[in-house]
Every structure is written in structure tokens, then in C-alpha cells.
Write a protein that holds these residues in place. Structure first.
Motif, PDB file in Angstrom:
ATOM      1  N   ILE A 318     -11.055 -40.188  13.942  1.00  0.00           N
ATOM      2  CA  ILE A 318     -11.293 -40.408  13.459  1.00  0.00           C
ATOM      3  C   ILE A 318     -10.642 -40.782  11.959  1.00  0.00           C
ATOM      4  O   ILE A 318      -9.417 -39.383  11.821  1.00  0.00           O
ATOM      5  N   LYS A 319      -9.775 -41.855  11.925  1.00  0.00           N
ATOM      6  CA  LYS A 319      -8.860 -42.154  11.137  1.00  0.00           C
ATOM      7  C   LYS A 319      -9.049 -41.117   9.662  1.00  0.00           C
ATOM      8  O   LYS A 319     -10.211 -41.686   8.569  1.00  0.00           O
ATOM      9  N   PRO A 320      -7.801 -41.462   8.586  1.00  0.00           N
ATOM     10  CA  PRO A 320      -8.353 -40.856   7.754  1.00  0.00           C
ATOM     11  C   PRO A 320      -8.919 -41.749   6.697  1.00  0.00           C
ATOM     12  O   PRO A 320      -9.855 -41.512   5.368  1.00  0.00           O
ATOM     13  N   TYR A 370     -17.027 -34.053  11.830  1.00  0.00           N
ATOM     14  CA  TYR A 370     -16.186 -34.384  10.742  1.00  0.00           C
ATOM     15  C   TYR A 370     -17.098 -34.764   9.483  1.00  0.00           C
ATOM     16  O   TYR A 370     -16.703 -33.498   8.537  1.00  0.00           O
ATOM     17  N   LEU A 371     -17.986 -34.322   9.208  1.00  0.00           N
ATOM     18  CA  LEU A 371     -19.016 -34.521   8.406  1.00  0.00           C
ATOM     19  C   LEU A 371     -19.176 -32.551   7.946  1.00  0.00           C
ATOM     20  O   LEU A 371     -19.587 -31.779   7.220  1.00  0.00           O
ATOM     21  N   ILE A 372     -19.091 -32.487   9.647  1.00  0.00           N
ATOM     22  CA  ILE A 372     -20.019 -31.082   8.890  1.00  0.00           C
ATOM     23  C   ILE A 372     -18.424 -29.668   8.928  1.00  0.00           C
ATOM     24  O   ILE A 372     -19.018 -29.033   8.121  1.00  0.00           O
ATOM     25  N   LYS A 373     -16.987 -30.253   9.109  1.00  0.00           N
ATOM     26  CA  LYS A 373     -15.990 -29.268   8.985  1.00  0.00           C
ATOM     27  C   LYS A 373     -15.698 -30.087   7.796  1.00  0.00           C
ATOM     28  O   LYS A 373     -15.768 -29.411   7.105  1.00  0.00           O
ATOM     29  N   THR A 374     -15.890 -31.024   7.095  1.00  0.00           N
ATOM     30  CA  THR A 374     -14.596 -31.632   6.032  1.00  0.00           C
ATOM     31  C   THR A 374     -16.100 -31.344   4.649  1.00  0.00           C
ATOM     32  O   THR A 374     -15.823 -31.247   3.676  1.00  0.00           O
TER      33      THR A 374
END
Length: 417
Positions: A318-320, A370-374
């Protein structure tokens, strides 16, 4: 005289010996009339010639065997060579009037012999024995007779009688022998015997059979032809424990609740294939693939259905620049703390089916991670599923259509704020 009586009795006895079995003819309750003709022979002391006799009989049968007859006889005779002992004329008229009881032997035969005995009044007119008058006096008689029935209306008859009476202070005798016709009428007619039906042949009992070997005899088996080894009830029918109309040995879903409609395999129907049986489905006809609750009704999706995220070719990172797009999902999950759902990846048709399936799964997994970590979303609230090219939302024949098909969807169930 004694010799004549013995001969007469011998003839009558011979008639009895000739009796043969035949149909019943001497009827109880019958009246009869019999004209007769014959002869009479007087004892020697009376000095009278043997002469013809004419008579009539009228009778009635109390039973087949016992009867009674009234009689009248007339004879005209002449004196013998010793007729000097007779007085009052050259010829003698003899009259006899009285009655007899008759007992018939073998009354059921055509040939019916009988015994008779009776008493009458008699008188001599004209030349009468010396010392006698023409006064009426009594005379007893007994003897034998026989009737031969030609049919039920007429019979031949023959009789012999021994007459005994007093004359000139002496006991005198005479023998009367007659033949005639006997006409019976009335009386009880016996019905012809009914032949008894022939006995039915004795048939040996046959052991009951059980053709399908289920333990219930064929005569009581309501379900013949049950497969070998199948358990049956008392009527020979296979068991249906859950009463769904499908026998246990054919039931792929035993224990179906009573009243639930099932298919031919005994399994409850789920016509819209949403995982909820028809009998419990409050929203039948739900489109296939729709997420439903336990009542079979579609659940409310509270999150954006499509996320605006693009990936490099054959990449899943996933791009920033897409952080804000994913934060929108995180904010939703924070707003609805009980909401749960899935991240679903989709592709266009460029490349093979298996390749696209793996690629979509990697991209779905990347978004979930991404949702879990970020944003510290609890892992158990999110699942990831790749569908590859199986669920296009636009045509893959155009560039724009393929772009729409390359997407990430976030589908969450809203269970309250």
C-alpha cells in the motif's frame, strides 16, 4: 274253511315280502276312496256257495302308518246242495257295513303292505241259514292287504279278510278277498330331499411368506419389497424417525425438526441458498451471495463498499497516499466498536484465473494488515478474502471497466454504535 283261511294269509304274507324301497306314497292326512271287487267264501256249515262280492272303501290316514276306513260290501249267493237247511227263498243277498283300522308297513315305499282289523254289521236277505233271521248282527274281521302306488293319485290294492260272527248259536267264518283301485287325495307331501353339498377339499395350510425378509408376513406387509436389512415398523414399512416423509435409510439429514419441508434426501429446503432453511427464512428469495442474518434477511452494511486504493502491477503493498482512505475505515470501526467485516479483493481478467485469485488475496491481506498495524484495529474484527476476477462490476472489454474491477471492498455489519 280253515284251509282257505290259511291260503289267504299265506298270499298276503307273500305280498309283504315283495315290498321294495321307493318314494313316500302313503301320505299323512290323506283321504281316500277305493272301489273293490272280489269274492267271499262262507264256512261249510252255512251251506252257501262262494260268490262275487262288490264293495267300496272310504278312508283317512291319521299318520303315514295309521289309518281308518269305512266299508260297504254286497254279495249275492245261492244255497249249496245242502240248501234244504236254508229258508225263505232260493238266493241269498249278503250285506256288510262297518269300519276298520289299518296299520301300514313301509309307508314310504311304492308297495305298502298293511294289517287291518275291524267290526261291522251284516245281514242275510232271502234264503237264510236255518234257525236264522234277516236281522242285522255284528261281525268282526282281521286280515292283510297291500297297495301299489302307480303315482301319487292312484294305487292298486288287494285285501284278504277273515270274518268271524255268530249264526244259529254257532261261531261261523267267512273269507273275503278283493282287488280294487285306491284314490288318495290331500295330505302332506314331503319335499324332495336336498342333496348335501359335497365336502370341500381339505387344503393343507400354507406357511405365511415374507418375500422381502423384513420379518413381517406378506399378508400384513404394507410396504412389500423393502430392501434387505432395512429396519421396519410393525406394518413392514421402513422407519422415518424424524417424520419428514423420507425413510431413515434414505435420509441424509436425520433429526429434521417436525414440520420442516425437506427435499428428496431428507434435508431442509433452502431455496435462496443463503444458509437459512426455508422454514426459518423470513426473507425468502434473497439474491445469492447476499450476507444475511439468522432469520435469512440481508444485514445492513455500514461501511464504504469500495475503497479508492490502487496497486502497482503484480504488487500488493500500500502506497502512503492511501493512508487517509484507510483511516476512513479505521474511523468507522472506532465509531462502531461492535462492527465486524471483511476486506475483499477483486481483479480484472488480465492474467489467469488462479493468478488473479492469489493476487486479490494478497492485496486483501495487505489492507487488513495495514488497518491492524497502523490504526490498532483488533484483528478479530477484520477478515480478508480474495475473489480474483469472479465478481466483476463492469465489463473487462474496456480500460475503464477493467479499472473498476481492480478494487478493494470493505464490507462490515453494523451492529450498533
Amino acid at each position: 274253511m280253515k284251509k282257505t283261511a290259511r291260503i289267504s294269509l299265506l298270499v298276503a304274507g307273500s305280498l309283504i315280502a315283495l315290498a321294495t324301497a321307493a318314494s313316500a306314497e302313503n301320505r299323512e292326512g290323506a283321504f281316500s276312496l277305493s272301489p273293490v271287487i272280489g269274492g267271499i267264501t262262507f264256512g261249510g256249515g252255512q251251506h252257501l256257495e262262494t260268490a262275487p262280492v262288490y264293495g267300496i272303501r272310504a278312508g283317512y290316514n291319521f299318520t303315514k302308518a295309521l289309518g281308518i276306513e269305512a266299508l260297504f260290501d254286497y254279495s249275492n249267493t245261492e244255497p249249496t246242495s245242502n240248501g234244504s237247511k236254508l229258508t225263505n227263498g232260493k238266493n241269498t243277498d249278503y250285506y256288510r257295513m262297518g269300519g276298520e283300522l289299518l296299520y301300514h308297513f313301509f309307508p314310504d315305499n311304492k308297495f305298502v303292505p298293511y294289517f287291518a282289523a275291524g267290526y261291522a254289521a251284516h245281514t242275510f236277505k232271502g234264503a237264510v241259514p236255518a234257525g236264522e233271521s234277516s236281522d242285522v248282527k255284528g261281525v268282526g274281521d282281521y286280515g292283510l292287504g297291500a297297495k301299489y302306488f302307480l303315482n301319487d293319485k292312484v294305487a292298486l290294492r288287494g285285501d284278504v279278510r277273515h270274518l268271524i260272527y255268530r249264526q244259529a248259536s254257532e261261531t261261523q267264518h267267512a273269507v273275503e278277498y278283493t282287488m280294487g283301485l285306491h284314490f288318495p287325495f290331500g295330505g302332506k307331501t314331503e319335499a324332495a330331499p336336498v342333496a348335501e353339498p359335497a365336502p370341500e377339499p381339505v387344503v393343507a395350510p400354507v406357511a405365511p411368506s415374507d418375500s422381502d425378509g423384513d420379518g413381517v408376513f406378506d399378508t400384513a406387509d404394507n410396504c412389500p419389497g423393502t430392501p434387505q436389512g432395512v429396519k421396519v415398523d410393525a406394518k413392514g414399512c421402513p422407519l422415518d424417525s424424524d417424520r419428514d416423509g423420507v425413510y431413515d435409510y434414505q435420509d441424509n439429514c436425520p433429526g429434521t425438526p417436525e414440520g420442516v419441508k425437506v427435499d428428496t434426501k431428507g434435508c431442509p429446503l433452502d431455496s435462496d441458498k443463503d444458509g437459512v432453511y426455508d422454514s426459518y427464512d423470513k426473507c425468502p428469495g434473497t439474491p445469492e451471495g447476499t450476507t444475511v442474518d439468522k432469520t435469512g434477511c440481508p444485514v445492513k452494511l455500514c461501511s464504504p463498499t469500495v475503497l479508492n486504493i490502487e496497486f502497482d502491477t503484480n504488487k500488493s503493498n500500500i502506497k502512503p497516499q492511501y493512508n487517509d482512505e484507510l483511516k476512513r475505515v479505521a474511523d468507522f470501526l472506532a465509531e462502531f466498536p461492535t462492527a465486524k467485516g471483511a476486506i475483499e479483493g477483486h481483479t480484472d481478467n488480465v492474467g489467469g484465473k488462479a493468478y488473479n485469485m492469489k493476487l486479490s488475496q494478497r492485496r486483501a491481506n495487505s489492507v487488513r494488515s495495514y488497518l491492524i498495524k497502523t490504526f490498532n484495529v483488533a484483528p478479530e474484527r477484520i477478515s480478508a478474502k480474495g475473489h480474483g476476477l469472479t465478481k466483476p462490476v463492469a465489463s473487462n472489454k474496456t480500460a475503464d471497466g477493467r479499472k473498476q474491477n481492480r478494487r478493494i471492498e470493505a464490507n462490515f455489519t453494523c451492529n450498533g454504535k
